[in-house]
Design an enzyme around this catalytic site. Structure first.
Site, mmCIF file in Angstrom:
data_model
loop_
_atom_site.group_PDB
_atom_site.id
_atom_site.type_symbol
_atom_site.label_atom_id
_atom_site.label_comp_id
_atom_site.label_asym_id
_atom_site.label_seq_id
_atom_site.Cartn_x
_atom_site.Cartn_y
_atom_site.Cartn_z
ATOM 1 N N ARG A 74 20.670 47.068 11.357
ATOM 2 C CA ARG A 74 19.480 47.258 10.465
ATOM 3 C C ARG A 74 19.188 48.624 10.462
ATOM 4 O O ARG A 74 19.011 49.342 11.340
ATOM 5 C CB ARG A 74 18.309 46.499 10.785
ATOM 6 C CG ARG A 74 17.262 46.357 9.636
ATOM 7 C CD ARG A 74 16.103 45.687 10.239
ATOM 8 N NE ARG A 74 16.425 43.956 10.463
ATOM 9 C CZ ARG A 74 15.588 43.169 11.237
ATOM 10 N NH1 ARG A 74 14.527 43.525 11.699
ATOM 11 N NH2 ARG A 74 15.930 41.988 11.154
ATOM 12 N N ARG A 143 8.209 48.961 13.495
ATOM 13 C CA ARG A 143 9.383 48.925 12.927
ATOM 14 C C ARG A 143 9.383 49.862 11.419
ATOM 15 O O ARG A 143 8.511 50.345 11.519
ATOM 16 C CB ARG A 143 9.633 47.366 12.566
ATOM 17 C CG ARG A 143 9.447 46.275 13.606
ATOM 18 C CD ARG A 143 10.850 46.449 14.233
ATOM 19 N NE ARG A 143 10.913 45.262 15.161
ATOM 20 C CZ ARG A 143 11.285 44.005 14.873
ATOM 21 N NH1 ARG A 143 11.663 43.642 13.796
ATOM 22 N NH2 ARG A 143 11.624 43.100 15.799
ATOM 23 N N LYS A 206 7.191 43.005 18.354
ATOM 24 C CA LYS A 206 7.276 43.913 17.370
ATOM 25 C C LYS A 206 5.956 44.342 16.524
ATOM 26 O O LYS A 206 5.075 43.639 16.762
ATOM 27 C CB LYS A 206 8.062 43.060 16.239
ATOM 28 C CG LYS A 206 7.465 41.895 15.974
ATOM 29 C CD LYS A 206 8.460 41.260 14.787
ATOM 30 C CE LYS A 206 9.584 40.406 15.453
ATOM 31 N NZ LYS A 206 10.144 39.387 14.250
ATOM 32 N N LYS A 208 4.648 46.114 12.814
ATOM 33 C CA LYS A 208 4.866 46.314 11.453
ATOM 34 C C LYS A 208 3.586 47.021 10.485
ATOM 35 O O LYS A 208 2.374 46.731 10.713
ATOM 36 C CB LYS A 208 5.108 45.111 10.650
ATOM 37 C CG LYS A 208 6.089 44.332 11.378
ATOM 38 C CD LYS A 208 6.871 43.185 10.778
ATOM 39 C CE LYS A 208 8.085 42.518 11.335
ATOM 40 N NZ LYS A 208 8.507 41.448 10.723
ATOM 41 N N CYS A 427 14.955 33.989 2.971
ATOM 42 C CA CYS A 427 15.589 34.898 4.332
ATOM 43 C C CYS A 427 17.003 34.496 4.561
ATOM 44 O O CYS A 427 17.463 33.633 3.751
ATOM 45 C CB CYS A 427 14.609 34.247 5.457
ATOM 46 S SG CYS A 427 15.116 32.755 6.073
ATOM 47 N N CYS A 433 21.816 33.954 11.358
ATOM 48 C CA CYS A 433 20.601 33.790 12.002
ATOM 49 C C CYS A 433 20.412 32.869 13.294
ATOM 50 O O CYS A 433 20.764 31.596 12.921
ATOM 51 C CB CYS A 433 19.309 33.844 11.152
ATOM 52 S SG CYS A 433 17.740 33.703 12.166
ATOM 53 N N CYS A 472 13.423 28.821 8.859
ATOM 54 C CA CYS A 472 12.340 28.357 10.013
ATOM 55 C C CYS A 472 11.085 28.907 9.866
ATOM 56 O O CYS A 472 10.978 29.878 9.045
ATOM 57 C CB CYS A 472 13.118 28.692 11.401
ATOM 58 S SG CYS A 472 12.874 30.595 11.889
ATOM 59 N N CYS A 476 10.365 35.132 7.751
ATOM 60 C CA CYS A 476 10.828 36.280 7.426
ATOM 61 C C CYS A 476 11.069 36.574 5.902
ATOM 62 O O CYS A 476 10.995 37.761 5.275
ATOM 63 C CB CYS A 476 12.404 36.364 7.967
ATOM 64 S SG CYS A 476 12.305 36.349 9.595
#
Ligand code: SRM
Ligand code: SF4
Length: 567
Positions: A74, A143, A206, A208, A427, A433, A472, A476
């Site tokens: 990424r 991120r 994480k 953001k 997503c 994934c 899920c 995302c």
């Protein structure tokens, strides 16, 4: 905290010598296509995940072969801006090293999937040659910083883009590990390295940051750990409203995890922004839950300690008194399509890219088309958080050439598309994934025509409805902000969530759990019917569902303190 009381993951970070671990040794091990589990945790901080192709996992197990390992990479591209020269390099990387084309993500950057271990280093080097990086694109750090892409407001864009870049640079880890491992940088031997912001353990989870420019909330500012709303008057950036504690991830069946909208806590002037952002990040570093990863995001730190506590701590730590929230208004969280002229006279073309999949498939040559455009384009590309693409800063005289290529390569779909398609994102999910419970990106092309047929029957074909699919509950595609959302439970089965609003300021609620496609379509059919007959003038689908009490009342609206504080 002593090293022995740390969780396994925290120990990996602590012992990693600032993100080095044994990644380099693992890359050189020819016996396996994988790297060790511990190194895989560290690799994320370098912007890459080890994955395996889940479509063939069982088959390979039967054949006693190791899984078909490959790596997702990424990029970190603040604000989603890419020059045509960079595009051509990224495109070449996709063709040379990745298993398929370029994938635009919901945080306006690229992912390359299917890079095998021996190609990881050359890929990283090629990205670096294009003056880009992948460091901290994943991992327990700040991120990719995202920012609004509203082509009409060119000068404001630049101002805000500069802040996205500054924030991104400020929070880049200082370790030289990335240079050593991927770019053959000189190895640090004696001088101790210091991570001034993160410390040796980096963040608990994480983090953001995103900047929205009203009236467009195309980044879903309330889904960010730190969401900033740029307040601009007469072309002057006055500052930013600050929202903290947004996040989408949840776990099925665990009520202690939940999506949460960011809470607005005040306004800061531009020169205070970095200090406030660092204050929020370091408070989370010091108070975030390092024992339970599922409760480690900033949203839980805030809910555990209280919003007032957090705000007081932030002001004490930074010495900055937050000012009252400034008024602002959002009109949508989707993208604009087609040609738009900015206030500086330059043109911008918004293209719909289904699930951000830019590859040549099924008679469409999207990857080739954008490559050809990059060869003649003199402005830049901007990716959006809705997985779309804007060809930005085009002179009037160059529009025709670009239009021809757009038509030639089938990139002009946006012209005929239904309202729901133009507002749909999904997503990645299967096959790459590892957390996917159901299909998402591969299901969207099947589902959309069925929804479009239903909407058409009710005379709603052009109605803009925000549709979000996630494989899920990690969320995302930010599904909890979909007017309609499907959240995967098992193959072919989803929770149907309804009733977010069109501007990304209200979470939806679960309407049906664990249902299959037939039930999804049946349920929506009757709700579309009611909407067609009973909606008020200009009423959006999500708002209709809430007003008519067709769905349970949403649990979290914007926190009331906000409204009291608006000036
Ligand atoms: Fe995500 C984990 C893909 C945006 C919440 N996400 C993953 C992983 C890396 C799976 C994993 O951990 O093994 C997925 C890789 C799939 C693949 O094969 O590529 C993945 N996330 C994506 C992308 C590519 C989805 C897309 O279709 O575009 C997006 C990449 C963004 C980027 O460029 O940085 C992506 N992920 C998001 C967003 C949306 C956003 O940030 O605006 C969210 C919800 C917001 C949030 O963070 O709360 C999101 N991803 C998660 C979570 C849940 C985190 C949580 O707090 O519980 C996970 C799981 C985790 O971290 O443990 C996750
Ligand atoms: Fe994977 Fe779940 Fe994220 Fe979809 S929402 S990419 S299935 S982690």
């Amino acid at each position: 905290m002593s090293n022995t009381t740390l969780t396994h993951l925290e120990q990996i970070k602590a012992n990693s010598r600032h993100l080095r671990g044994t990644i380099e040794e693992g890359l050189n091990d020819p016996v396996t296509g994988a790297i060790s589990d511990d190194d895989n945790k560290l690799l994320k901080f370098h912007g890459s995940y080890q994955q395996d192709d889940r479509d063939i996992r069982d088959e390979r197990r039967k054949q006693k072969l190791e899984p078909a390992y490959s790596f997702m990479i990424r990029a970190r591209l603040p604000g989603g801006v890419v020059t045509p020269d960079q595009w051509l390099v990224f495109d070449d990387i996709a063709s040379t090293y990745a298993g398929r084309g370029l994938r635009i993500t919901t945080r306006q950057t690229f992912q390359w999937h299917g890079v095998i271990k021996r190609d990881l280093k050359p890929t990283m080097q090629a990205i670096n040659k294009a003056m880009a990086t992948t460091i901290a694109a994943c991992g327990d750090v700040n991120r990719q910083v995202v920012s609004s892409v509203n082509p009409l407001l060119s000068s404001q864009h630049q101002l805000v883009q500069d802040w996205a870049q500054k924030l991104s640079d400020h929070f880049i880890p200082r370790t030289r590990a990335y240079h050593e491992i991927w770019l053959d940088g000189e190895k640090i031997t004696d001088e101790p390295e210091v991570e001034p912001i993160y410390g040796d353990l980096y963040l608990p989870r994480k983090f953001k940051i995103g900047i929205a420019i009203p009236p467009t909330n195309d980044i879903d500012v309330f889904a960010q750990d730190l969401g900033l709303i740029a307040i601009i008057e007469n072309d002057v950036l006055l500052g930013f409203n600050v929202a903290i504690g947004g996040g989408m991830g949840a776990t099925h069946g665990d009520d202690t995890t939940y999506p949460r909208l960011g809470s607005l806590i005040g306004f800061v002037e531009p020169e205070q922004l970095i200090a406030i952002a660092e204050g929020v990040v370091t408070l989370q570093r010091d108070h975030g839950n390092r024992q339970e990863r599922q409760h480690a995001r900033l949203k839980y730190t805030i809910d555990n300690h209280g919003l007032d506590w957090f705000k007081d701590q932030l002001e004490a730590r930074t010495g900055i008194t937050l000012l009252p929230v400034r008024s602002y208004q959002f009109d949508q969280n989707g993208d604009r399509y087609g040609w738009e002229q900015g206030e500086d006279g330059q043109w911008h073309l918004g293209l719909y890219i289904e699930s951000g999949r830019l590859w040549d498939e099924g008679g469409l040559q999207l990857q080739t088309g954008i490559r050809e455009i990059a060869r003649i384009h003199k402005g830049e590309f901007r990716m959006t958080c809705n997985q779309n693409l804007v060809i930005s800063n085009v002179k009037a005289k160059d529009r025709n050439k670009i239009d021809k290529l757009v038509v030639q390569y089938g990139l002009d779909g946006y012209k005929q598309q239904s309202g729901i398609r133009r507002h749909s994102i999904a997503c990645v999910a299967l096959p790459t994934c590892g957390l996917a419970m159901a299909e998402s990106e591969r299901y969207l092309p099947e589902l959309l025509p069925k929804l479009e047929a239903l909407l058409d029957q009710h005379g709603l074909a052009n109605e803009p409805i925000v549709l979000r699919l996630s494989g899920c509950p990690n969320g995302c595609s930010r599904p909890y902000l979909g007017e309609i959302a499907l959240v995967g439970r098992a193959p072919g089965r989803y929770d149907l969530r309804l009733g977010a609003n069109y501007t990304g300021e209200r979470l939806n609620v679960t309407y049906r759990q664990n249902i299959d496609e037939a039930e999804i379509l049946n349920t929506l059919d009757s709700l579309f019917g009611a909407y067609a007959l009973e909606r008020q003038h200009n009423e959006k689908f999500g708002d209709f569902l809430v007003r008519s009490k067709a769905i349970p009342a949403p649990t979290q609206k914007l926190i009331p303190i906000v409204l009291a504080a608006v000036v």
